[in-house]
Design a protein around this motif. Structure first.
Motif, PDB file in Angstrom:
ATOM      1  N   ASN A  95      54.579   7.663 -35.710  1.00  0.00           N
ATOM      2  CA  ASN A  95      54.812   6.422 -34.974  1.00  0.00           C
ATOM      3  C   ASN A  95      55.163   6.626 -33.505  1.00  0.00           C
ATOM      4  OD1 ASN A  95      54.435   5.335 -37.483  1.00  0.00           O
ATOM      5  ND2 ASN A  95      56.396   4.270 -37.573  1.00  0.00           N
ATOM      6  N   SER A 121      56.571  -2.966 -33.225  1.00  0.00           N
ATOM      7  CA  SER A 121      56.934  -3.834 -34.350  1.00  0.00           C
ATOM      8  C   SER A 121      58.161  -4.651 -33.973  1.00  0.00           C
ATOM      9  CB  SER A 121      57.253  -2.994 -35.588  1.00  0.00           C
ATOM     10  OG  SER A 121      57.848  -3.777 -36.611  1.00  0.00           O
ATOM     11  N   THR A 122      58.298  -5.819 -34.576  1.00  0.00           N
ATOM     12  CA  THR A 122      59.555  -6.545 -34.427  1.00  0.00           C
ATOM     13  C   THR A 122      60.703  -5.752 -35.058  1.00  0.00           C
ATOM     14  OG1 THR A 122      58.961  -7.844 -36.399  1.00  0.00           O
ATOM     15  CG2 THR A 122      58.579  -8.864 -34.255  1.00  0.00           C
ATOM     16  N   LYS A 165      59.889   2.698 -33.439  1.00  0.00           N
ATOM     17  CA  LYS A 165      59.331   1.531 -32.760  1.00  0.00           C
ATOM     18  C   LYS A 165      60.145   1.179 -31.505  1.00  0.00           C
ATOM     19  CE  LYS A 165      55.930   0.970 -35.625  1.00  0.00           C
ATOM     20  NZ  LYS A 165      54.547   1.293 -35.177  1.00  0.00           N
ATOM     21  N   SER A 192      54.887  -9.246 -35.952  1.00  0.00           N
ATOM     22  CA  SER A 192      55.735  -9.659 -37.072  1.00  0.00           C
ATOM     23  C   SER A 192      55.027  -9.227 -38.354  1.00  0.00           C
ATOM     24  CB  SER A 192      55.942 -11.171 -37.023  1.00  0.00           C
ATOM     25  OG  SER A 192      54.691 -11.840 -37.030  1.00  0.00           O
ATOM     26  N   GLN A 227      46.348  -9.707 -34.885  1.00  0.00           N
ATOM     27  CA  GLN A 227      47.002  -8.636 -34.145  1.00  0.00           C
ATOM     28  C   GLN A 227      46.004  -7.854 -33.302  1.00  0.00           C
ATOM     29  OE1 GLN A 227      50.214  -8.272 -33.863  1.00  0.00           O
ATOM     30  NE2 GLN A 227      50.737  -9.845 -35.371  1.00  0.00           N
ATOM     31  N   ASP A 250      54.037 -12.688 -32.814  1.00  0.00           N
ATOM     32  CA  ASP A 250      54.879 -12.965 -33.971  1.00  0.00           C
ATOM     33  C   ASP A 250      54.990 -14.433 -34.345  1.00  0.00           C
ATOM     34  OD1 ASP A 250      56.410 -13.994 -31.919  1.00  0.00           O
ATOM     35  OD2 ASP A 250      58.010 -12.503 -32.070  1.00  0.00           O
TER      36      ASP A 250
END
Length: 273
Positions: A95, A121-122, A165, A192, A227, A250
């Motif tokens: 990641n 990412s959230t 993230k 999201s 996305q 999101d």
């Protein structure tokens, strides 16, 4: 205006093109007339200009994959990722550490007008509270130094997902300030919950109340295509003055949290109880 995004005949790289958001991104780019080169640990079924098996947990594999593509690269899409159900160090490697290393290998192939877009990412929304800590890993140089930092800071890394993230978010903002001097833009998205094959892992590791809260206020999960559209726009000619941005994709979740309409802390307390 027919080629507003400007991808026709552009050479682009998509990591994580086997499934989910990465596969949707590669398909959309093909539809836009781009020359798409794919990288993934698993084989990709799309009709790409080239595909190379790459393991982001192995820097030599990353270097070989980029070398095999060679030539000028107009855009890089960092879409590969692992969920928090995988070993924490593997999550960090894929990641963030491997993603950064891949980007650093591709940047010498990029010129003015090119761009990088990554998927965050959230789950990394807490980055602003931990910038001094995150700067620790960002100040490392090279793959092994970053991995050594993680091994020495396992409590900070924790399950790996949120911290990785958060690191992507701050790295994007930090990199934007100096890459733009070379005419290269870098941005990332914060999706999201999205209905991809990886979602089953998130469902196994995350209380249902938390996942449900993260779909507010729109009230549903996003699709990989939704996305992918955001990523493709960010790296396009149409977004030529957007740089160093962490873009929530999101359905209004971050706005709801910021204005008190989504009380995530209350949801987390109920989930823990």
């Amino acid at each position: 205006m027919s080629d507003l995004l400007g991808y026709k005949n552009k050479r682009v790289i998509v990591s994580g093109c086997f499934s989910g958001m990465g596969e949707a991104t590669a398909r959309l780019l093909l539809d836009q007339g781009a020359e798409v080169h794919g990288l993934d640990f698993k084989d990709c079924a799309l009709d790409l200009a080239s595909f190379h098996n790459v393991d982001l947990r192995d820097p030599a594999s990353i270097e070989a994959g980029v070398a095999a593509i060679g030539g000028k690269v107009d855009a890089l899409f960092n879409c590969a990722g692992l969920p928090q159900t995988c070993p924490p160090m593997d999550v960090m490697k894929v990641n963030f550490i491997g993603t950064r290393h891949l980007t650093e290998q591709v940047l010498p192939l990029m010129g003015p007008g090119s761009a990088v877009a990554s998927i965050s990412s959230t789950g990394g929304m807490g980055w602003s509270r931990r910038v001094p800590v995150i700067m620790g890993i960002l100040q490392t140089r090279g793959y092994q130094q970053a991995l050594d930092w993680c091994e020495a800071n396992k409590d900070t890394v924790a399950e790996g997902y949120s911290f990785s993230k958060e690191a992507v978010n701050v790295w994007t903002m930090l990199s934007g300030a100096h890459l733009i001097k070379k005419g290269i833009r870098i941005n990332c998205t914060m999706p999201s919950p999205t209905q991809t094959p990886m979602m089953s892992a998130f469902e196994a590791a995350t209380p249902a109340e938390v996942l449900q809260a993260a779909t507010q206020p729109i009230g549903r999960r996003s699709t990989p295509e939704e996305q992918a559209s955001a990523l493709v726009v960010l790296n396009s000619a149409a977004a030529g003055f957007i740089n160093g941005v962490v873009l929530p994709v999101d359905g209004g979740f971050m706005g709801g949290v910021a204005t008190g309409q989504v009380d995530l802390s209350a949801i987390m307390r109920r989930a823990a109880g």
